[in-house]
Motif scaffolding. Structure first.
Motif, PDB file in Angstrom:
ATOM      1  N   SER A  83      -2.087 -45.342 -10.682  1.00 19.44           N
ATOM      2  CA  SER A  83      -0.882 -45.038 -11.445  1.00 19.44           C
ATOM      3  C   SER A  83      -0.847 -43.547 -11.759  1.00 19.44           C
ATOM      4  CB  SER A  83      -0.846 -45.839 -12.748  1.00 19.44           C
ATOM      5  OG  SER A  83      -1.926 -45.488 -13.580  1.00 19.44           O
ATOM      6  N   ALA A  84       0.330 -43.058 -12.070  1.00 15.42           N
ATOM      7  CA  ALA A  84       0.500 -41.650 -12.432  1.00 15.42           C
ATOM      8  C   ALA A  84       1.419 -41.562 -13.640  1.00 15.42           C
ATOM      9  CB  ALA A  84       1.079 -40.860 -11.257  1.00 15.42           C
ATOM     10  N   ASN A  85       1.086 -40.651 -14.544  1.00 18.29           N
ATOM     11  CA  ASN A  85       1.895 -40.423 -15.741  1.00 18.29           C
ATOM     12  C   ASN A  85       2.234 -38.947 -15.868  1.00 18.29           C
ATOM     13  OD1 ASN A  85       1.898 -43.101 -16.754  1.00 18.29           O
ATOM     14  ND2 ASN A  85      -0.186 -42.817 -17.510  1.00 18.29           N
ATOM     15  N   ILE A  86       3.473 -38.666 -16.183  1.00 23.76           N
ATOM     16  CA  ILE A  86       3.905 -37.317 -16.518  1.00 23.76           C
ATOM     17  C   ILE A  86       4.439 -37.360 -17.938  1.00 23.76           C
ATOM     18  CG2 ILE A  86       5.456 -35.423 -15.964  1.00 23.76           C
ATOM     19  CD1 ILE A  86       5.567 -36.501 -13.090  1.00 23.76           C
ATOM     20  N   ALA A  87       3.855 -36.553 -18.829  1.00 27.25           N
ATOM     21  CA  ALA A  87       4.266 -36.526 -20.231  1.00 27.25           C
ATOM     22  C   ALA A  87       4.704 -35.119 -20.608  1.00 27.25           C
ATOM     23  CB  ALA A  87       3.121 -36.980 -21.134  1.00 27.25           C
ATOM     24  N   VAL A  88       5.841 -35.030 -21.287  1.00 25.31           N
ATOM     25  CA  VAL A  88       6.340 -33.755 -21.803  1.00 25.31           C
ATOM     26  C   VAL A  88       6.793 -33.982 -23.240  1.00 25.31           C
ATOM     27  CG1 VAL A  88       7.965 -31.854 -21.517  1.00 25.31           C
ATOM     28  CG2 VAL A  88       7.124 -33.067 -19.499  1.00 25.31           C
ATOM     29  N   ASP A  89       6.212 -33.231 -24.174  1.00 33.21           N
ATOM     30  CA  ASP A  89       6.558 -33.343 -25.589  1.00 33.21           C
ATOM     31  C   ASP A  89       7.142 -32.028 -26.089  1.00 33.21           C
ATOM     32  OD1 ASP A  89       5.437 -35.844 -25.438  1.00 33.21           O
ATOM     33  OD2 ASP A  89       3.594 -35.310 -26.501  1.00 33.21           O
ATOM     34  N   PHE A  90       8.111 -32.142 -27.007  1.00 35.66           N
ATOM     35  CA  PHE A  90       8.716 -30.976 -27.648  1.00 35.66           C
ATOM     36  C   PHE A  90       8.602 -31.147 -29.162  1.00 35.66           C
ATOM     37  CE2 PHE A  90      10.867 -31.687 -23.628  1.00 35.66           C
ATOM     38  CZ  PHE A  90      10.886 -30.432 -23.047  1.00 35.66           C
ATOM     39  N   LEU A  91       8.221 -30.080 -29.856  1.00 36.29           N
ATOM     40  CA  LEU A  91       8.085 -30.110 -31.307  1.00 36.29           C
ATOM     41  C   LEU A  91       8.625 -28.810 -31.890  1.00 36.29           C
ATOM     42  CD1 LEU A  91       6.921 -31.389 -33.939  1.00 36.29           C
ATOM     43  CD2 LEU A  91       4.765 -30.227 -33.409  1.00 36.29           C
ATOM     44  N   TYR A  92       9.524 -28.955 -32.878  1.00 32.57           N
ATOM     45  CA  TYR A  92      10.001 -27.778 -33.607  1.00 32.57           C
ATOM     46  C   TYR A  92       9.970 -28.074 -35.101  1.00 32.57           C
ATOM     47  CZ  TYR A  92      12.756 -23.993 -35.490  1.00 32.57           C
ATOM     48  OH  TYR A  92      13.159 -22.914 -36.230  1.00 32.57           O
ATOM     49  N   ASP A  93       9.233 -27.263 -35.836  1.00 34.47           N
ATOM     50  CA  ASP A  93       9.164 -27.341 -37.294  1.00 34.47           C
ATOM     51  C   ASP A  93       8.846 -25.941 -37.783  1.00 34.47           C
ATOM     52  OD1 ASP A  93       8.645 -27.700 -39.963  1.00 34.47           O
ATOM     53  OD2 ASP A  93       7.364 -29.461 -39.704  1.00 34.47           O
ATOM     54  N   ASP A  94       9.839 -25.254 -38.371  1.00 35.67           N
ATOM     55  CA  ASP A  94       9.620 -23.855 -38.732  1.00 35.67           C
ATOM     56  C   ASP A  94       8.666 -23.689 -39.911  1.00 35.67           C
ATOM     57  OD1 ASP A  94      11.359 -24.796 -40.658  1.00 35.67           O
ATOM     58  OD2 ASP A  94      12.573 -22.972 -40.726  1.00 35.67           O
TER      59      ASP A  94
ATOM     60  N   ALA B 240       7.339 -21.164 -36.238  1.00 35.54           N
ATOM     61  CA  ALA B 240       8.779 -20.908 -36.110  1.00 35.54           C
ATOM     62  C   ALA B 240       9.193 -20.680 -34.665  1.00 35.54           C
ATOM     63  CB  ALA B 240       9.167 -19.721 -36.981  1.00 35.54           C
ATOM     64  N   ARG B 241       8.775 -21.580 -33.804  1.00 31.84           N
ATOM     65  CA  ARG B 241       9.216 -21.553 -32.417  1.00 31.84           C
ATOM     66  C   ARG B 241       8.995 -22.935 -31.816  1.00 31.84           C
ATOM     67  NH1 ARG B 241       4.267 -18.744 -32.213  1.00 31.84           N
ATOM     68  NH2 ARG B 241       2.696 -19.745 -30.875  1.00 31.84           N
ATOM     69  N   LEU B 242       9.653 -23.199 -30.703  1.00 28.33           N
ATOM     70  CA  LEU B 242       9.519 -24.484 -30.031  1.00 28.33           C
ATOM     71  C   LEU B 242       8.140 -24.598 -29.393  1.00 28.33           C
ATOM     72  CD1 LEU B 242      10.983 -27.114 -29.080  1.00 28.33           C
ATOM     73  CD2 LEU B 242      11.587 -25.864 -26.998  1.00 28.33           C
ATOM     74  N   GLN B 243       7.452 -25.717 -29.648  1.00 29.57           N
ATOM     75  CA  GLN B 243       6.159 -25.989 -29.026  1.00 29.57           C
ATOM     76  C   GLN B 243       6.349 -27.041 -27.928  1.00 29.57           C
ATOM     77  OE1 GLN B 243       2.835 -26.372 -32.052  1.00 29.57           O
ATOM     78  NE2 GLN B 243       4.601 -26.448 -33.426  1.00 29.57           N
ATOM     79  N   ILE B 244       5.676 -26.845 -26.800  1.00 32.81           N
ATOM     80  CA  ILE B 244       5.820 -27.730 -25.637  1.00 32.81           C
ATOM     81  C   ILE B 244       4.444 -28.128 -25.137  1.00 32.81           C
ATOM     82  CG2 ILE B 244       6.759 -27.999 -23.311  1.00 32.81           C
ATOM     83  CD1 ILE B 244       8.789 -25.815 -23.974  1.00 32.81           C
TER      84      ILE B 244
END
Length: 210
Positions: free
Chosen positions: A179-190, A194-198
């Motif tokens: 099996s294969a998994n691709i995960a992408v997470d986005f987090l923003y909390d100033d 104070a920038r988008l985390q990926i």
């Protein structure tokens, strides 16, 4: 319940964490119409072990600075609202009144006012609006897409600065065992950074059904 912990060791950077999370989401609802539910929601998020930033001094030696640990921060959210479920793979929860606590139990981190708490305090209370959308469906044969998008606006301070937590996983069955998994997470909390985390992860693994 979503638990994750990853550790990597590279020749250039040495040993570091690559993933660390505890995320518990629980909902209870009563149906009020064909596709709508009156719903209560609870969410707890934190991590297992300490996290650091890594810098170099003038001699090139590594400097490790503590930035987080278990219960520092932790986010506890209680919400009452309405959930829309048009089908089996999508849901949308909406709440105009949500209470959230940010907990920073570590003395050193609370002393500097990390994660938006007042310096020296161990917690901060917020009241605001909350949205949570979830999608989980086999989009083609042996390919499942899972996504959760959370957004919170704090009425007490800067309501236009919306905190975002968005997780995405594409799970693919290659054959009977791979099996294969691709995960992408986005987090923003100033209040945190104070920038988008990926965060991005590609994983190949063994899977079996029993």
């Amino acid at each position: 319940l979503d638990l994750g912990y990853g550790y990597i060791n590279t020749t250039s950077l040495g040993a570091r964490k690559s993933d660390d999370r505890i995320d518990l989401l629980s909902k209870y609802g009563r149906q009020i119409s064909d596709k709508w539910y009156a719903t209560g929601l609870f969410n707890f998020r934190s991590q297992f072990t300490s996290g650091y930033t890594y810098d170099k001094d003038v001699n090139g030696a590594e400097i490790k600075t503590l930035t987080s640990k278990f219960m520092a921060p932790a986010y506890v959210l209680l919400s009452a609202g309405f959930e829309y479920r048009p089908n089996s793979y999508f849901s949308l929860f909406l709440s105009p009144i949500t209470e959230r606590w940010i907990i920073v139990s570590d003395d050193a981190l609370s002393a500097i006012g990390a994660y938006g708490v007042d310096p020296g305090k161990k917690s901060k209370n917020e009241i605001g609006a909350f949205l949570s959308a979830q999608f989980n469906k086999e989009i083609m044969k042996n390919v499942i897409y899972k996504s959760r998008f959370d957004a919170f606006s704090n009425y007490k301070s800067k309501p236009g600065n919306i905190d975002i937590f968005w997780t995405n996983v594409l799970a693919m069955k290659v054959n009977e065992y791979l099996s294969a998994n691709i995960a992408v997470d986005f987090l923003y909390d100033d209040d945190a950074i104070a920038r988008l985390q990926i965060r991005q992860i590609l994983g190949i693994g063994f899977s079996a059904k029993f």
